[in-house]
Design a protein around this motif. Structure first.
Motif, PDB file in Angstrom:
ATOM      1  N   GLU A  34      13.934   9.346  10.164  1.00  0.00           N
ATOM      2  CA  GLU A  34      13.382   8.446   9.144  1.00  0.00           C
ATOM      3  C   GLU A  34      11.893   8.212   9.374  1.00  0.00           C
ATOM      4  OE1 GLU A  34      17.718   6.251   8.718  1.00  0.00           O
ATOM      5  OE2 GLU A  34      16.185   5.430  10.042  1.00  0.00           O
ATOM      6  N   TYR A  35      11.486   8.140  10.629  1.00  0.00           N
ATOM      7  CA  TYR A  35      10.063   8.004  10.940  1.00  0.00           C
ATOM      8  C   TYR A  35       9.263   9.218  10.439  1.00  0.00           C
ATOM      9  CZ  TYR A  35       9.862   3.771  13.872  1.00  0.00           C
ATOM     10  OH  TYR A  35       9.861   2.470  14.328  1.00  0.00           O
ATOM     11  N   VAL A  36       9.780  10.416  10.680  1.00  0.00           N
ATOM     12  CA  VAL A  36       9.017  11.606  10.278  1.00  0.00           C
ATOM     13  C   VAL A  36       8.997  11.760   8.759  1.00  0.00           C
ATOM     14  CG1 VAL A  36       9.416  12.810  12.452  1.00  0.00           C
ATOM     15  CG2 VAL A  36      10.999  13.187  10.556  1.00  0.00           C
ATOM     16  N   LEU A  37      10.054  11.336   8.093  1.00  0.00           N
ATOM     17  CA  LEU A  37      10.081  11.442   6.636  1.00  0.00           C
ATOM     18  C   LEU A  37       9.084  10.488   5.981  1.00  0.00           C
ATOM     19  CD1 LEU A  37      13.910  11.904   6.036  1.00  0.00           C
ATOM     20  CD2 LEU A  37      12.120  13.469   5.265  1.00  0.00           C
ATOM     21  N   ILE A  38       8.945   9.266   6.517  1.00  0.00           N
ATOM     22  CA  ILE A  38       7.965   8.361   5.907  1.00  0.00           C
ATOM     23  C   ILE A  38       6.536   8.791   6.267  1.00  0.00           C
ATOM     24  CG2 ILE A  38       9.545   6.414   5.730  1.00  0.00           C
ATOM     25  CD1 ILE A  38       8.203   5.162   8.158  1.00  0.00           C
ATOM     26  N   GLN A  39       6.356   9.439   7.405  1.00  0.00           N
ATOM     27  CA  GLN A  39       5.047  10.021   7.705  1.00  0.00           C
ATOM     28  C   GLN A  39       4.682  11.063   6.645  1.00  0.00           C
ATOM     29  OE1 GLN A  39       3.974  11.156  11.849  1.00  0.00           O
ATOM     30  NE2 GLN A  39       5.951  10.270  12.416  1.00  0.00           N
ATOM     31  N   ALA A  40       5.649  11.937   6.341  1.00  0.00           N
ATOM     32  CA  ALA A  40       5.402  12.994   5.357  1.00  0.00           C
ATOM     33  C   ALA A  40       5.196  12.419   3.963  1.00  0.00           C
ATOM     34  CB  ALA A  40       6.566  13.986   5.363  1.00  0.00           C
ATOM     35  N   MET A  41       5.946  11.369   3.613  1.00  0.00           N
ATOM     36  CA  MET A  41       5.762  10.733   2.307  1.00  0.00           C
ATOM     37  C   MET A  41       4.368  10.118   2.186  1.00  0.00           C
ATOM     38  SD  MET A  41       9.432   8.904   1.573  1.00  0.00           S
ATOM     39  CE  MET A  41       8.776   8.060   0.122  1.00  0.00           C
ATOM     40  N   SER A  42       3.888   9.550   3.274  1.00  0.00           N
ATOM     41  CA  SER A  42       2.529   9.011   3.272  1.00  0.00           C
ATOM     42  C   SER A  42       1.506  10.130   3.125  1.00  0.00           C
ATOM     43  CB  SER A  42       2.281   8.239   4.572  1.00  0.00           C
ATOM     44  OG  SER A  42       0.929   7.851   4.686  1.00  0.00           O
ATOM     45  N   LEU A  43       1.734  11.225   3.824  1.00  0.00           N
ATOM     46  CA  LEU A  43       0.794  12.355   3.761  1.00  0.00           C
ATOM     47  C   LEU A  43       0.709  12.933   2.354  1.00  0.00           C
ATOM     48  CD1 LEU A  43      -1.053  14.385   5.224  1.00  0.00           C
ATOM     49  CD2 LEU A  43       1.000  15.734   5.733  1.00  0.00           C
ATOM     50  N   PHE A  44       1.859  13.196   1.752  1.00  0.00           N
ATOM     51  CA  PHE A  44       1.878  13.826   0.424  1.00  0.00           C
ATOM     52  C   PHE A  44       1.870  12.750  -0.676  1.00  0.00           C
ATOM     53  CE2 PHE A  44       3.780  17.127   3.151  1.00  0.00           C
ATOM     54  CZ  PHE A  44       2.949  18.191   2.832  1.00  0.00           C
ATOM     55  N   SER A  45       0.767  12.040  -0.757  1.00  0.00           N
ATOM     56  CA  SER A  45       0.600  11.016  -1.797  1.00  0.00           C
ATOM     57  C   SER A  45      -0.364  11.546  -2.856  1.00  0.00           C
ATOM     58  CB  SER A  45       0.058   9.716  -1.185  1.00  0.00           C
ATOM     59  OG  SER A  45       0.992   9.158  -0.299  1.00  0.00           O
ATOM     60  N   PRO A  46       0.109  11.774  -4.073  1.00  0.00           N
ATOM     61  CA  PRO A  46      -0.716  12.430  -5.094  1.00  0.00           C
ATOM     62  C   PRO A  46      -1.866  11.581  -5.621  1.00  0.00           C
ATOM     63  CG  PRO A  46       1.376  11.718  -6.034  1.00  0.00           C
ATOM     64  CD  PRO A  46       1.470  11.477  -4.558  1.00  0.00           C
ATOM     65  N   ASP A  47      -1.844  10.276  -5.339  1.00  0.00           N
ATOM     66  CA  ASP A  47      -2.877   9.398  -5.893  1.00  0.00           C
ATOM     67  C   ASP A  47      -4.031   9.153  -4.936  1.00  0.00           C
ATOM     68  OD1 ASP A  47      -1.210   8.062  -4.182  1.00  0.00           O
ATOM     69  OD2 ASP A  47      -1.249   6.172  -5.273  1.00  0.00           O
ATOM     70  N   ARG A  48      -4.176   9.947  -3.895  1.00  0.00           N
ATOM     71  CA  ARG A  48      -5.308   9.804  -2.996  1.00  0.00           C
ATOM     72  C   ARG A  48      -6.602  10.224  -3.701  1.00  0.00           C
ATOM     73  NH1 ARG A  48      -3.067   6.635   0.947  1.00  0.00           N
ATOM     74  NH2 ARG A  48      -1.383   7.707   2.075  1.00  0.00           N
ATOM     75  N   PRO A  49      -7.721   9.566  -3.397  1.00  0.00           N
ATOM     76  CA  PRO A  49      -8.999   9.957  -4.009  1.00  0.00           C
ATOM     77  C   PRO A  49      -9.341  11.408  -3.700  1.00  0.00           C
ATOM     78  CG  PRO A  49      -9.195   7.828  -2.903  1.00  0.00           C
ATOM     79  CD  PRO A  49      -7.849   8.373  -2.528  1.00  0.00           C
ATOM     80  N   GLY A  50      -9.764  12.129  -4.719  1.00  0.00           N
ATOM     81  CA  GLY A  50     -10.190  13.514  -4.542  1.00  0.00           C
ATOM     82  C   GLY A  50      -9.110  14.555  -4.703  1.00  0.00           C
ATOM     83  N   VAL A  51      -7.845  14.142  -4.844  1.00  0.00           N
ATOM     84  CA  VAL A  51      -6.734  15.098  -4.973  1.00  0.00           C
ATOM     85  C   VAL A  51      -6.788  15.791  -6.340  1.00  0.00           C
ATOM     86  CG1 VAL A  51      -4.227  15.269  -5.263  1.00  0.00           C
ATOM     87  CG2 VAL A  51      -5.169  14.006  -3.324  1.00  0.00           C
ATOM     88  N   GLN A  52      -6.611  17.104  -6.341  1.00  0.00           N
ATOM     89  CA  GLN A  52      -6.640  17.897  -7.577  1.00  0.00           C
ATOM     90  C   GLN A  52      -5.250  18.350  -8.014  1.00  0.00           C
ATOM     91  OE1 GLN A  52      -9.496  18.309  -9.361  1.00  0.00           O
ATOM     92  NE2 GLN A  52     -10.450  16.983  -7.816  1.00  0.00           N
TER      93      GLN A  52
ATOM     94  N   HIS B 145      -2.286  17.264  -8.453  1.00  0.00           N
ATOM     95  CA  HIS B 145      -1.459  16.066  -8.550  1.00  0.00           C
ATOM     96  C   HIS B 145       0.024  16.391  -8.721  1.00  0.00           C
ATOM     97  CE1 HIS B 145      -4.661  13.012  -8.759  1.00  0.00           C
ATOM     98  NE2 HIS B 145      -5.366  13.949  -9.365  1.00  0.00           N
ATOM     99  N   SER B 146       0.346  17.275  -9.679  1.00  0.00           N
ATOM    100  CA  SER B 146       1.751  17.538  -9.994  1.00  0.00           C
ATOM    101  C   SER B 146       2.475  18.193  -8.825  1.00  0.00           C
ATOM    102  CB  SER B 146       1.847  18.420 -11.246  1.00  0.00           C
ATOM    103  OG  SER B 146       1.164  19.645 -11.052  1.00  0.00           O
ATOM    104  N   VAL B 147       1.791  19.107  -8.133  1.00  0.00           N
ATOM    105  CA  VAL B 147       2.408  19.791  -6.989  1.00  0.00           C
ATOM    106  C   VAL B 147       2.726  18.789  -5.882  1.00  0.00           C
ATOM    107  CG1 VAL B 147       2.047  21.513  -5.171  1.00  0.00           C
ATOM    108  CG2 VAL B 147       1.257  21.964  -7.502  1.00  0.00           C
ATOM    109  N   ILE B 148       1.760  17.946  -5.564  1.00  0.00           N
ATOM    110  CA  ILE B 148       1.935  16.976  -4.481  1.00  0.00           C
ATOM    111  C   ILE B 148       2.946  15.906  -4.885  1.00  0.00           C
ATOM    112  CG2 ILE B 148       0.740  15.261  -3.050  1.00  0.00           C
ATOM    113  CD1 ILE B 148      -1.786  17.031  -3.404  1.00  0.00           C
ATOM    114  N   ASP B 149       2.958  15.542  -6.161  1.00  0.00           N
ATOM    115  CA  ASP B 149       3.929  14.558  -6.644  1.00  0.00           C
ATOM    116  C   ASP B 149       5.350  15.078  -6.470  1.00  0.00           C
ATOM    117  OD1 ASP B 149       4.541  12.034  -8.059  1.00  0.00           O
ATOM    118  OD2 ASP B 149       5.272  13.363  -9.629  1.00  0.00           O
ATOM    119  N   GLU B 150       5.568  16.350  -6.769  1.00  0.00           N
ATOM    120  CA  GLU B 150       6.895  16.952  -6.592  1.00  0.00           C
ATOM    121  C   GLU B 150       7.293  16.976  -5.112  1.00  0.00           C
ATOM    122  OE1 GLU B 150       7.131  20.781  -8.385  1.00  0.00           O
ATOM    123  OE2 GLU B 150       6.732  20.058 -10.418  1.00  0.00           O
ATOM    124  N   LEU B 151       6.327  17.259  -4.246  1.00  0.00           N
ATOM    125  CA  LEU B 151       6.612  17.275  -2.810  1.00  0.00           C
ATOM    126  C   LEU B 151       7.021  15.884  -2.326  1.00  0.00           C
ATOM    127  CD1 LEU B 151       3.675  19.528  -1.554  1.00  0.00           C
ATOM    128  CD2 LEU B 151       6.097  20.134  -1.599  1.00  0.00           C
TER     129      LEU B 151
END
Length: 450
Positions: free
Chosen positions: A352-370, A372-378
């Motif tokens: 559960e710790y590693v999954l929330i780490q990954a969810m934090s990493l793959f956040s499509p609304d970070r500034p500068g992200v292009q 969006h749809s790919v990262i949102d699906e991840l």
């Protein structure tokens, strides 16, 4: 051609109806118990399973009548509308079979519409899904294994790889300088919340456990922080500059070395993930800038002792006052301490710790992200994997609350990330030589041009 098409349509319809009729018969086969007397279908004479649409019929004639009502074309008998319907020949003449259904009292107004049937099937399907045991898909298992592998290779709970750092100095300024500010006499050891800082060894000795002081519970009515804040909140800029030559924030060099070490490991963790490597370099940098502080705190939470309020990083331990001595202020540290208590109380498993780490990493609304749809699906896939894991592996009665609580923790960290960046820049203005370029790059909002 029209006649040919109509014939093909009728053949296909007839085949579908026959298959549906067989399914109806198979689904209810053997439902008559020994205590019940065998009863004949009023249409074909087959074994009746009950009353359907107001008449005693078998399952086959029940399904036939429902389909006959719903069809748009009119049924016609190829003979004289006097066909005798039996179990063996009931499929030969649909028109006479339908007339027989009406003759024994079957009522078309009792047949559900297609919409009603669809809704009923959905309800049945949902019930089956709820009743069925939840299982992780093979792809979800692979995702968890990849995350665990990346995490274990880049996070050492004993901090045995953390070496070569500048020593921890827990003296903020001299006692005389603090007392000159017009406050009560202060000593950085005796004023610790529990008076339990180590005094038998040098505080600058990296081989010791530099601080064992714990804080009051975050639920306490009094502030969980020591009087260290009094010094930082009221001193003017000139006084800071005067003392700055001797390092106002004496714990800062060590904590910046620790932060740099953590950032390097988080970058390695991210690069170990196949989905992260598949993104553009620009998006990789944007995701790391946004998530590094959050992932760092998630990892620190794994070594947080909720009973003492101490982060037990191998042979070195830290308390919240160490962050105060490094220049961080209450606006960040109070919610941060509350976050660590809240998350630790959830008693998370490593997966559960590693999954929330990954969810934090793959956040499509970070500034500068292009992308969006790919990262949102991840991120959506990771969230589903986390929820499925909880449903499969957790047995506690309130496990359905764990997923929303984790999402709330991730959301809460967003505000802290902004405040952390702001305070780092303020600390850099006072003590610029101790904040590494890597830390400044991570908290920078400007997209990288590299």
């Amino acid at each position: 051609m029209a006649n040919g098409a109509q014939t093909v349509h009728e053949v296909l319809s007839r085949q579908t109806e026959d298959e549906d009729e067989e399914e109806d018969e198979e689904d209810d086969e053997g439902k008559v118990t020994e205590d019940e007397e065998p009863r004949a279908c009023g249409v074909c004479g087959d074994l009746a399973k009950g009353y359907h649409f107001n008449a005693l019929t078998c399952e086959g004639c029940k399904g036939f009548f429902r389909r006959a009502i719903q069809r748009s074309t009119q049924l016609r008998c190829p003979f004289l509308n006097k066909c005798i319907i039996t179990k063996n020949n009931r499929r030969s003449c649909q028109a006479c079979r339908f007339h027989k259904c009406q003759a024994i009292g079957m009522r078309k107004e009792m047949v559900m519409s297609e919409k009603e049937v669809l809704e009923r099937r959905i309800r049945i399907k949902r019930k089956r899904m709820l009743d069925a045991p939840v299982e992780l898909l093979s792809q979800q298992k692979e995702t968890i294994e990849e995350l665990l592998c990346g995490h274990r290779s880049t996070f050492d709970a004993a901090f045995s790889r953390f070496s070569g750092f500048r020593p921890m100095d827990r003296v903020v300024v001299s006692v005389s300088e603090y007392n000159q500010s017009g406050r009560e006499p202060f000593h950085p050891l005796t004023n610790c919340p529990t008076n339990s800082c180590t005094t038998n060894k040098s505080a600058t000795d990296p081989g010791t456990s530099p601080c064992a002081c714990s804080l009051l519970s975050s639920c306490s009515s009094s502030s969980p922080f020591s009087s260290l804040y009094g010094f930082f909140e009221k001193q003017d800029t000139q006084h800071v500059n005067d003392v700055g030559k001797n390092s106002v924030f004496t714990a800062l060099p060590h904590l910046m070395d620790l932060t740099t070490y953590m950032i390097q490991d988080i970058i390695s963790f991210s690069k170990s993930l196949r989905d992260f490597r598949s993104l553009t370099m620009e998006d990789q940098i944007s995701l790391l800038k946004g998530a590094t502080f959050e992932i760092m705190q998630i990892r620190f939470n794994m070594v947080f002792n909720i009973n003492t309020g101490i982060w037990e990083c191998g042979h070195i331990t830290y308390c919240i006052d160490d962050a105060v001595r490094a220049g961080f202020q209450q606006l960040l540290l109070e919610p941060l301490l509350k976050f660590h208590h809240t998350l630790r109380k959830l008693d998370l498993q490593e997966e559960e710790y590693v999954l929330i780490q990954a969810m934090s990493l793959f956040s499509p609304d970070r500034p500068g992200v292009q992308q969006h749809s790919v990262i949102d699906e991840l991120q959506e896939s990771l969230a589903l994997t986390l929820k499925t894991w909880i449903d499969c592996k957790r047995t506690d009665p309130d496990k359905h609350l764990l997923f929303p609580r984790l999402i709330a923790c991730l959301t809460e960290m967003r505000t802290m990330t902004e405040e952390y960046s702001k305070q780092i820049l303020q600390i850099q203005d006072i003590q610029p030589d101790d904040v590494s370029p890597l830390i400044i790059e991570v908290i920078s909002k400007c997209p990288s041009n590299k």
